[in-house]
Write an enzyme that holds these catalytic residues in place. Structure first.
Site, PDB file in Angstrom:
ATOM      1  N   SER A  11      44.769  26.839 -24.173  1.00 14.96           N
ATOM      2  CA  SER A  11      43.990  25.303 -24.735  1.00 14.96           C
ATOM      3  C   SER A  11      43.618  24.254 -23.796  1.00 14.96           C
ATOM      4  O   SER A  11      44.885  23.393 -23.732  1.00 14.96           O
ATOM      5  CB  SER A  11      44.220  25.376 -26.032  1.00 14.96           C
ATOM      6  OG  SER A  11      43.733  24.306 -26.915  1.00 14.96           O
ATOM      7  N   HIS A  36      40.316  28.778 -23.663  1.00 16.93           N
ATOM      8  CA  HIS A  36      39.819  28.490 -25.295  1.00 16.93           C
ATOM      9  C   HIS A  36      40.112  26.474 -25.153  1.00 16.93           C
ATOM     10  O   HIS A  36      40.395  26.316 -24.966  1.00 16.93           O
ATOM     11  CB  HIS A  36      41.959  28.164 -25.490  1.00 16.93           C
ATOM     12  CG  HIS A  36      41.350  27.733 -27.630  1.00 16.93           C
ATOM     13  ND1 HIS A  36      40.685  29.250 -28.546  1.00 16.93           N
ATOM     14  CD2 HIS A  36      41.750  27.203 -28.661  1.00 16.93           C
ATOM     15  CE1 HIS A  36      41.134  28.776 -29.648  1.00 16.93           C
ATOM     16  NE2 HIS A  36      41.194  27.526 -29.664  1.00 16.93           N
ATOM     17  N   ASP A  38      38.801  23.604 -27.537  1.00 16.67           N
ATOM     18  CA  ASP A  38      39.490  23.099 -28.622  1.00 16.67           C
ATOM     19  C   ASP A  38      38.178  21.922 -29.605  1.00 16.67           C
ATOM     20  O   ASP A  38      38.474  21.290 -28.987  1.00 16.67           O
ATOM     21  CB  ASP A  38      40.701  22.280 -29.348  1.00 16.67           C
ATOM     22  CG  ASP A  38      41.371  23.519 -29.463  1.00 16.67           C
ATOM     23  OD1 ASP A  38      42.834  24.244 -28.572  1.00 16.67           O
ATOM     24  OD2 ASP A  38      41.166  25.040 -30.172  1.00 16.67           O
ATOM     25  N   MET A  40      37.321  19.676 -31.924  1.00 18.99           N
ATOM     26  CA  MET A  40      36.812  18.787 -33.015  1.00 18.99           C
ATOM     27  C   MET A  40      36.843  17.143 -33.659  1.00 18.99           C
ATOM     28  O   MET A  40      36.243  16.812 -32.512  1.00 18.99           O
ATOM     29  CB  MET A  40      38.618  17.905 -32.803  1.00 18.99           C
ATOM     30  CG  MET A  40      39.691  19.271 -32.736  1.00 18.99           C
ATOM     31  SD  MET A  40      41.276  18.166 -32.316  1.00 18.99           S
ATOM     32  CE  MET A  40      42.479  20.018 -32.352  1.00 18.99           C
ATOM     33  N   HIS A  69      35.671  26.857 -29.452  1.00 14.68           N
ATOM     34  CA  HIS A  69      36.231  27.070 -32.067  1.00 14.68           C
ATOM     35  C   HIS A  69      36.149  25.707 -31.997  1.00 14.68           C
ATOM     36  O   HIS A  69      36.847  25.017 -32.243  1.00 14.68           O
ATOM     37  CB  HIS A  69      37.984  27.527 -31.311  1.00 14.68           C
ATOM     38  CG  HIS A  69      39.133  26.912 -32.465  1.00 14.68           C
ATOM     39  ND1 HIS A  69      39.913  26.635 -32.484  1.00 14.68           N
ATOM     40  CD2 HIS A  69      38.520  27.008 -33.656  1.00 14.68           C
ATOM     41  CE1 HIS A  69      40.830  26.511 -34.220  1.00 14.68           C
ATOM     42  NE2 HIS A  69      39.328  26.935 -35.280  1.00 14.68           N
ATOM     43  N   MET A  71      36.138  23.504 -34.869  1.00 11.79           N
ATOM     44  CA  MET A  71      36.745  23.080 -35.835  1.00 11.79           C
ATOM     45  C   MET A  71      35.958  21.016 -36.519  1.00 11.79           C
ATOM     46  O   MET A  71      36.668  20.052 -36.659  1.00 11.79           O
ATOM     47  CB  MET A  71      38.040  22.345 -35.479  1.00 11.79           C
ATOM     48  CG  MET A  71      39.245  23.796 -35.192  1.00 11.79           C
ATOM     49  SD  MET A  71      40.662  22.700 -34.035  1.00 11.79           S
ATOM     50  CE  MET A  71      40.323  23.309 -32.684  1.00 11.79           C
ATOM     51  N   MET A 142      44.920  30.923 -37.657  1.00 13.19           N
ATOM     52  CA  MET A 142      45.475  29.949 -37.187  1.00 13.19           C
ATOM     53  C   MET A 142      47.372  30.030 -37.462  1.00 13.19           C
ATOM     54  O   MET A 142      47.135  30.494 -38.785  1.00 13.19           O
ATOM     55  CB  MET A 142      45.173  28.281 -37.866  1.00 13.19           C
ATOM     56  CG  MET A 142      43.819  28.411 -37.562  1.00 13.19           C
ATOM     57  SD  MET A 142      43.207  27.645 -35.536  1.00 13.19           S
ATOM     58  CE  MET A 142      44.261  26.527 -35.843  1.00 13.19           C
ATOM     59  N   ASP A 180      47.202  30.688 -32.581  1.00 13.43           N
ATOM     60  CA  ASP A 180      46.070  29.634 -32.417  1.00 13.43           C
ATOM     61  C   ASP A 180      47.299  28.203 -33.004  1.00 13.43           C
ATOM     62  O   ASP A 180      47.360  28.341 -35.022  1.00 13.43           O
ATOM     63  CB  ASP A 180      44.494  28.991 -32.660  1.00 13.43           C
ATOM     64  CG  ASP A 180      44.769  27.581 -31.768  1.00 13.43           C
ATOM     65  OD1 ASP A 180      43.963  28.125 -32.348  1.00 13.43           O
ATOM     66  OD2 ASP A 180      45.420  27.279 -31.135  1.00 13.43           O
TER      67      ASP A 180
HETATM   68  C1  DX5 Z   1      45.351  23.139 -32.794  1.00 15.18           C
HETATM   69  C2  DX5 Z   1      44.529  23.974 -31.701  1.00 15.18           C
HETATM   70  C3  DX5 Z   1      45.108  24.211 -31.354  1.00 15.18           C
HETATM   71  C4  DX5 Z   1      46.567  23.585 -30.599  1.00 15.18           C
HETATM   72  C5  DX5 Z   1      47.737  24.680 -29.556  1.00 15.18           C
HETATM   73  O1  DX5 Z   1      44.114  22.035 -34.242  1.00 15.18           O
HETATM   74  O2  DX5 Z   1      43.350  24.768 -32.485  1.00 15.18           O
HETATM   75  O3  DX5 Z   1      44.638  25.721 -29.890  1.00 15.18           O
HETATM   76  O4  DX5 Z   1      45.510  23.258 -29.202  1.00 15.18           O
HETATM   77  O5  DX5 Z   1      48.920  23.764 -29.803  1.00 15.18           O
HETATM   78  P1  DX5 Z   1      49.662  24.492 -29.206  1.00 15.18           P
HETATM   79  O6  DX5 Z   1      49.777  23.012 -27.945  1.00 15.18           O
HETATM   80  O7  DX5 Z   1      50.763  24.782 -30.106  1.00 15.18           O
HETATM   81  O8  DX5 Z   1      49.444  25.905 -28.277  1.00 15.18           O
HETATM   82 ZN    ZN Z   2      42.202  26.084 -31.080  1.00 14.92          ZN
END
Ligand code: DX5
Ligand code: ZN
Length: 222
Positions: A11, A36, A38, A40, A69, A71, A142, A180
């Protein structure tokens, strides 16, 4: 044990954004299978990360599949921009707080010949995603509440991974089961044992000295 090859998806939320191109190449050379991303929006989750422009930048520097992903609220509205940016798979949240028609969004992503993913937060029961399992390529369980990297793994989420595996086996499906949040060698081993085959990891890879060693340890080749 899972019958599918274990895939590792770093990620980039945990990467050093001041050297993003280098981080992407390091992760790729270290054996990452996917990246990956993320996304947000500060509404669906209490944090803001990055948008389609960063996805398009990442796209320029790697051939790895981009596992996006979302969010965010109203993911359906933004799907076209992430498709344009070069996403290979787009995962949306099932929770009503994401404010979209889940079935419609999934079919929009499918129609664009992009991988279709659905995800649920720790507080959301597995029943919420069951009606959609036959229409998706990837279920993201999650293992932390979304918003931030570096949170502790929620062990009780293994029940959902197990239920997804049972469904996958009963339907002879190739559904990817992805986890994740808080994924490290110990929690990766647990997730794989319960049926997960895609591991998202931010902190445990990008905070490591040796990315290849970190990725290999996640796969279980310690
Ligand atoms: C959290 C994200 C995760 C995060 C990974 O909202 O969706 O993908 O970046 O988390 P860690 O650093 O715990 O691997
Ligand atoms: Zn994620």
């Amino acid at each position: 044990m899972t019958s599918q090859k274990v895939l590792v998806a770093p990620s980039i939320l945990a990467a050093d954004f001041s050297h993003l191109e280098t981080e992407i190449h390091r992760a790729e050379e270290a054996g990452a299978d996917w990246l990956h991303l993320d996304i947000m929006d500060g509404h669906f989750v209490d944090n803001i990360s990055f948008g389609p422009a960063v996805v398009a930048t990442v796209r320029k520097h790697t051939k790895l599949p981009l596992d996006v992903h979302l969010m965010i609220e109203h993911p359906d509205h933004y799907v076209p921009r992430f498709l344009e940016a070069g996403a290979n798979s787009i995962t949306v949240h099932v929770e009503p707080e994401a404010k979209h028609d889940v079935a419609k969004t999934l079919s929009t992503i499918r129609a664009a010949e992009c991988g279709v993913g659905l995800t649920l937060n720790p507080a959301t029961p597995f029943e919420a995603v069951e009606p959609y399992l036959a229409s998706i390529d990837l279920l993201l369980v999650m293992t932390v509440h979304p918003g931030f990297g570096g949170q502790p793994f929620r062990l009780e989420m293994m029940e959902k991974v197990k239920r997804a595996k049972t469904w996958r086996d009963a339907h002879q499906s190739t559904l990817h089961i992805e986890v994740d949040g808080g994924i490290n060698p110990a929690t990766a081993k647990l997730s794989i044992a319960n049926g997960a085959n895609v591991l998202v990891a931010g902190t445990s890879i990008f905070r490591a000295e040796d990315y290849a060693k970190a990725i290999s340890e996640l796969r279980g080749n310690a």
